[in-house]
Write a protein that holds these residues in place. Structure first.
Motif, PDB file in Angstrom:
ATOM      1  N   ARG A  57      28.376  39.056  20.095  1.00  0.00           N
ATOM      2  CA  ARG A  57      29.152  37.820  20.126  1.00  0.00           C
ATOM      3  C   ARG A  57      29.421  37.452  21.571  1.00  0.00           C
ATOM      4  N   PRO A  58      29.532  36.167  21.863  1.00  0.00           N
ATOM      5  CA  PRO A  58      29.893  35.789  23.224  1.00  0.00           C
ATOM      6  C   PRO A  58      31.358  36.099  23.517  1.00  0.00           C
ATOM      7  N   MET A  59      31.648  36.456  24.770  1.00  0.00           N
ATOM      8  CA  MET A  59      33.026  36.702  25.174  1.00  0.00           C
ATOM      9  C   MET A  59      33.363  35.722  26.288  1.00  0.00           C
ATOM     10  N   ALA A  60      34.408  34.953  26.095  1.00  0.00           N
ATOM     11  CA  ALA A  60      34.817  33.960  27.085  1.00  0.00           C
ATOM     12  C   ALA A  60      35.172  34.649  28.394  1.00  0.00           C
ATOM     13  N   PHE A  61      34.858  33.987  29.494  1.00  0.00           N
ATOM     14  CA  PHE A  61      35.071  34.563  30.819  1.00  0.00           C
ATOM     15  C   PHE A  61      36.544  34.904  31.053  1.00  0.00           C
ATOM     16  N   ARG A  62      37.439  34.000  30.681  1.00  0.00           N
ATOM     17  CA  ARG A  62      38.872  34.258  30.886  1.00  0.00           C
ATOM     18  C   ARG A  62      39.350  35.439  30.035  1.00  0.00           C
ATOM     19  N   ARG A  63      38.832  35.565  28.841  1.00  0.00           N
ATOM     20  CA  ARG A  63      39.195  36.713  27.991  1.00  0.00           C
ATOM     21  C   ARG A  63      38.661  38.010  28.589  1.00  0.00           C
ATOM     22  N   GLU A  64      37.504  37.933  29.222  1.00  0.00           N
ATOM     23  CA  GLU A  64      36.967  39.113  29.889  1.00  0.00           C
ATOM     24  C   GLU A  64      37.873  39.539  31.048  1.00  0.00           C
ATOM     25  N   LEU A  65      38.393  38.556  31.795  1.00  0.00           N
ATOM     26  CA  LEU A  65      39.344  38.873  32.865  1.00  0.00           C
ATOM     27  C   LEU A  65      40.598  39.535  32.292  1.00  0.00           C
ATOM     28  N   LEU A  66      41.116  38.982  31.204  1.00  0.00           N
ATOM     29  CA  LEU A  66      42.300  39.571  30.568  1.00  0.00           C
ATOM     30  C   LEU A  66      42.020  40.992  30.090  1.00  0.00           C
ATOM     31  N   LEU A  67      40.830  41.210  29.566  1.00  0.00           N
ATOM     32  CA  LEU A  67      40.454  42.546  29.124  1.00  0.00           C
ATOM     33  C   LEU A  67      40.488  43.533  30.287  1.00  0.00           C
ATOM     34  N   HIS A  68      39.923  43.145  31.431  1.00  0.00           N
ATOM     35  CA  HIS A  68      39.893  44.043  32.589  1.00  0.00           C
ATOM     36  C   HIS A  68      41.275  44.224  33.222  1.00  0.00           C
ATOM     37  N   TYR A  69      42.024  43.140  33.354  1.00  0.00           N
ATOM     38  CA  TYR A  69      43.307  43.213  34.052  1.00  0.00           C
ATOM     39  C   TYR A  69      44.423  43.788  33.185  1.00  0.00           C
ATOM     40  N   HIS A  70      44.276  43.793  31.870  1.00  0.00           N
ATOM     41  CA  HIS A  70      45.326  44.359  31.020  1.00  0.00           C
ATOM     42  C   HIS A  70      44.886  45.661  30.350  1.00  0.00           C
ATOM     43  N   GLU A 125      53.799  33.326  52.751  1.00  0.00           N
ATOM     44  CA  GLU A 125      53.135  33.519  54.042  1.00  0.00           C
ATOM     45  C   GLU A 125      52.343  32.295  54.485  1.00  0.00           C
ATOM     46  N   GLY A 126      52.185  31.318  53.630  1.00  0.00           N
ATOM     47  CA  GLY A 126      51.381  30.132  53.943  1.00  0.00           C
ATOM     48  C   GLY A 126      50.591  29.708  52.721  1.00  0.00           C
ATOM     49  N   THR A 127      49.284  29.520  52.916  1.00  0.00           N
ATOM     50  CA  THR A 127      48.437  29.171  51.783  1.00  0.00           C
ATOM     51  C   THR A 127      47.343  30.216  51.619  1.00  0.00           C
ATOM     52  N   GLU A 128      46.955  30.434  50.372  1.00  0.00           N
ATOM     53  CA  GLU A 128      45.891  31.380  50.050  1.00  0.00           C
ATOM     54  C   GLU A 128      44.957  30.730  49.053  1.00  0.00           C
ATOM     55  N   LEU A 129      43.775  31.313  48.917  1.00  0.00           N
ATOM     56  CA  LEU A 129      42.783  30.804  47.981  1.00  0.00           C
ATOM     57  C   LEU A 129      42.692  31.715  46.762  1.00  0.00           C
ATOM     58  N   ARG A 130      42.616  31.101  45.585  1.00  0.00           N
ATOM     59  CA  ARG A 130      42.417  31.828  44.332  1.00  0.00           C
ATOM     60  C   ARG A 130      41.141  31.290  43.695  1.00  0.00           C
ATOM     61  N   ILE A 131      40.323  32.176  43.154  1.00  0.00           N
ATOM     62  CA  ILE A 131      39.088  31.762  42.499  1.00  0.00           C
ATOM     63  C   ILE A 131      39.436  31.023  41.213  1.00  0.00           C
ATOM     64  N   CYS A 132      38.817  29.892  40.987  1.00  0.00           N
ATOM     65  CA  CYS A 132      39.032  29.129  39.764  1.00  0.00           C
ATOM     66  C   CYS A 132      38.272  29.807  38.629  1.00  0.00           C
ATOM     67  N   ALA A 133      39.001  30.269  37.621  1.00  0.00           N
ATOM     68  CA  ALA A 133      38.400  30.959  36.474  1.00  0.00           C
ATOM     69  C   ALA A 133      37.995  29.923  35.435  1.00  0.00           C
ATOM     70  N   PRO A 134      36.708  29.729  35.252  1.00  0.00           N
ATOM     71  CA  PRO A 134      36.250  28.664  34.352  1.00  0.00           C
ATOM     72  C   PRO A 134      36.328  29.062  32.886  1.00  0.00           C
ATOM     73  N   ARG A 135      36.310  28.034  32.046  1.00  0.00           N
ATOM     74  CA  ARG A 135      36.096  28.271  30.619  1.00  0.00           C
ATOM     75  C   ARG A 135      34.606  28.560  30.467  1.00  0.00           C
ATOM     76  N   GLY A 136      34.234  29.140  29.403  1.00  0.00           N
ATOM     77  CA  GLY A 136      32.822  29.385  29.176  1.00  0.00           C
ATOM     78  C   GLY A 136      32.551  30.864  28.991  1.00  0.00           C
ATOM     79  N   THR A 137      31.299  31.164  28.716  1.00  0.00           N
ATOM     80  CA  THR A 137      30.887  32.507  28.370  1.00  0.00           C
ATOM     81  C   THR A 137      29.786  32.974  29.286  1.00  0.00           C
TER      82      THR A 137
END
Length: 181
Positions: A100-113, A77-89
């Motif tokens: 224990r700390p949980m990495a932000f990207r792993r937290e996204l995977l936990l919610h989305y899967h 459809e054109g161009t869209e914006l995606r939020i940049c998922a950073p490394r880090g906790t």
């Protein structure tokens, strides 16, 4: 997720930190290169795999909106914006051995899967749902590794045995087990 925490993580991330610093709106355009050069001296690990010139040449692929860094992605459809998922906790989680700390990207995977957003929908669908909202370079690899370690998916979608003998358990008494084919 709080916007200010996300912005802080993006700023400190080795993947997106240089772009965040380069595209900050309060920074005059003619000083952007000088700011990156200063950042190289302060945080050399951010530039381990990229140069100041490379960041400046690829900065058009990113956009800053209200203090959050987005990746510009081409779609049908054109161009869209995606939020940049950073490394880090961002958060601490309770584990067997305590907090224990949980990495932000792993937290996204936990919610989305695993969470209500995903409910163990499989690799392709998890990846597609993540790609609708988020961006990071190693997303496909991270999703593949996450699903390979998911106990529920490994139990439900395990590869079939090669032959009946690999599924058979030997018992020392007759009629201990009934098996149907």
């Amino acid at each position: 997720i709080e916007r200010s925490l996300l912005a802080d993580l993006q700023k400190e991330c080795d993947d997106f930190g240089p772009y965040y610093c380069y595209l900050r709106p309060e920074q005059p355009e003619h000083l952007r290169r000088d700011h990156l050069v200063k950042l190289v001296r302060q945080r050399p690990l951010m530039f381990k795999h990229k140069t100041v010139k490379a960041v400046m040449e690829t900065a058009h692929n990113y956009q800053m909106v209200d203090g959050i860094l987005y990746r510009v992605v081409a779609t049908r459809e054109g161009t869209e914006l995606r939020i940049c998922a950073p490394r880090g906790t961002m958060r601490q989680i309770w584990g067997i051995v305590g907090r224990r700390p949980m990495a932000f990207r792993r937290e996204l995977l936990l919610h989305y899967h695993n969470g209500l957003l995903g409910q163990h929908i499989g690799r392709e669908q998890t990846l597609e749902r993540l790609k609708q909202d988020w961006y990071w370079n190693s997303m496909s690899k991270d999703v593949r590794q996450w699903l390979a370690s998911c106990q529920t998916c490994r139990g439900n979608f395990a590869p079939a045995a090669v032959s009946a003998w690999t599924r058979t358990t030997l018992y020392n008494h007759p009629f201990r087990c009934l098996q149907f084919d």
